[in-house]
Design an enzyme around this catalytic site. Structure first.
Site, PDB file in Angstrom:
ATOM      1  N   GLY A  67      54.343  -7.913  29.417  1.00 14.34           N
ATOM      2  CA  GLY A  67      53.064  -8.540  29.106  1.00 14.34           C
ATOM      3  C   GLY A  67      52.975 -10.011  29.439  1.00 14.34           C
ATOM      4  O   GLY A  67      51.879 -10.565  29.496  1.00 14.34           O
ATOM      5  N   HIS A 132      29.821  -6.437  33.366  1.00 16.37           N
ATOM      6  CA  HIS A 132      29.476  -6.469  34.780  1.00 16.37           C
ATOM      7  C   HIS A 132      29.844  -7.792  35.455  1.00 16.37           C
ATOM      8  O   HIS A 132      29.805  -8.862  34.857  1.00 16.37           O
ATOM      9  CB  HIS A 132      27.972  -6.224  34.952  1.00 16.37           C
ATOM     10  CG  HIS A 132      27.128  -7.314  34.339  1.00 16.37           C
ATOM     11  ND1 HIS A 132      26.764  -8.453  35.022  1.00 16.37           N
ATOM     12  CD2 HIS A 132      26.605  -7.444  33.099  1.00 16.37           C
ATOM     13  CE1 HIS A 132      26.041  -9.240  34.236  1.00 16.37           C
ATOM     14  NE2 HIS A 132      25.942  -8.651  33.061  1.00 16.37           N
ATOM     15  N   HIS A 141      45.997 -11.109  31.824  1.00 17.82           N
ATOM     16  CA  HIS A 141      46.236 -10.141  30.744  1.00 17.82           C
ATOM     17  C   HIS A 141      45.174 -10.353  29.683  1.00 17.82           C
ATOM     18  O   HIS A 141      45.045 -11.451  29.135  1.00 17.82           O
ATOM     19  CB  HIS A 141      47.637 -10.353  30.156  1.00 17.82           C
ATOM     20  CG  HIS A 141      48.012  -9.388  29.062  1.00 17.82           C
ATOM     21  ND1 HIS A 141      49.275  -9.360  28.510  1.00 17.82           N
ATOM     22  CD2 HIS A 141      47.305  -8.440  28.404  1.00 17.82           C
ATOM     23  CE1 HIS A 141      49.327  -8.427  27.575  1.00 17.82           C
ATOM     24  NE2 HIS A 141      48.130  -7.859  27.485  1.00 17.82           N
ATOM     25  N   ILE A 162      44.486 -11.131  21.393  1.00 17.49           N
ATOM     26  CA  ILE A 162      43.899  -9.972  20.730  1.00 17.49           C
ATOM     27  C   ILE A 162      42.621 -10.367  19.994  1.00 17.49           C
ATOM     28  O   ILE A 162      42.552 -11.386  19.312  1.00 17.49           O
ATOM     29  CB  ILE A 162      44.925  -9.330  19.769  1.00 17.49           C
ATOM     30  CG1 ILE A 162      44.405  -7.985  19.240  1.00 17.49           C
ATOM     31  CG2 ILE A 162      45.332 -10.282  18.649  1.00 17.49           C
ATOM     32  CD1 ILE A 162      45.486  -7.164  18.564  1.00 17.49           C
TER      33      ILE A 162
END
Length: 211
Positions: A67, A132, A141, A162
């Site tokens: 990650g 979009h 990430h 997060i």
């Protein structure tokens, strides 16, 4: 397709393995540079040796399951002979107009909307949404539950923590980290850490080249 090598034996690797299996594909082995892990198993797959053991294998197919963005970049750069495979969970909703680069992982429940561009070795984590016309450059990430509104740009190596989000038209600079729950309402510079609602820069980081 022959078995896929998963590079990285941590928790992120478990999710990558699960995603590959959900695609109906086989995992050949897990590779990790931590010698203490060799001979152990990750989600039932043996950790057989270091990442550089891919060298010399004939047409290896692999994905980097780490990650940390700058580590993915280093590995991808040194293993230029590898065929990088993208792992895209069948439950992810991805419009047909979306462009996705090799080595990218898109996990369960993620949504990527029309005319977005996703670069190489990007992670769109569990339940994240990309609306979009977004641009996610190489080695970006976005963590679980992150939400990007339309026309958001994340420059190379940016990380969205997060539960973070970005309002329409904003840009996060290269190698910048937005902390958990942060709300990007204005452009952020590169090589920085920004936290809070709204997300504000708290410190400048060394250039990625010095890490």
């Amino acid at each position: 397709m022959s078995g896929i090598y998963v590079l990285g034996a941590g928790g992120h690797g478990k999710v990558v393995i699960s995603t590959i299996r959900a695609m109906g594909l086989e995992v050949e082995a897990v590779l990790d540079d931590d010698r203490s892990l060799w001979g152990s198993y990750l989600s039932g797959v043996e950790v057989t040796g270091p990442i550089d053991s891919l060298r010399g294998k004939k047409n290896p197919k692999a994905i980097i399951a780490i990650g940390i963005n700058h580590i993915r970049e280093k590995i991808a750069t040194r293993l230029d002979e590898v065929e990088w495979i993208s792992a895209i969970h069948p439950s992810a909703v991805i419009d047909g107009s979306v462009k996705i680069g090799p080595g990218t992982a898109i996990f369960a429940g993620a949504v990527v909307q029309p005319d977005s561009t996703v670069g190489n070795h990007v992670i769109i984590n569990t339940g994240a949404t990309v609306d979009h016309d977004c641009v996610l450059e190489d080695f970006v990430h976005i963590a679980p539950g992150c939400h990007l509104a339309g026309n958001v740009s994340l420059r190379r190596g940016a990380f969205m923590g997060i539960g973070s989000c970005a309002v329409p038209g904003t840009t996060v600079g290269p190698w910048t980290t937005v902390g958990a729950g942060g709300a990007v309402i204005a452009d952020l510079p590169g090589n920085a850490v920004a936290v809070g609602v709204p997300a504000k820069e708290i410190t400048a980081l060394p250039s990625k080249r010095n890490r």
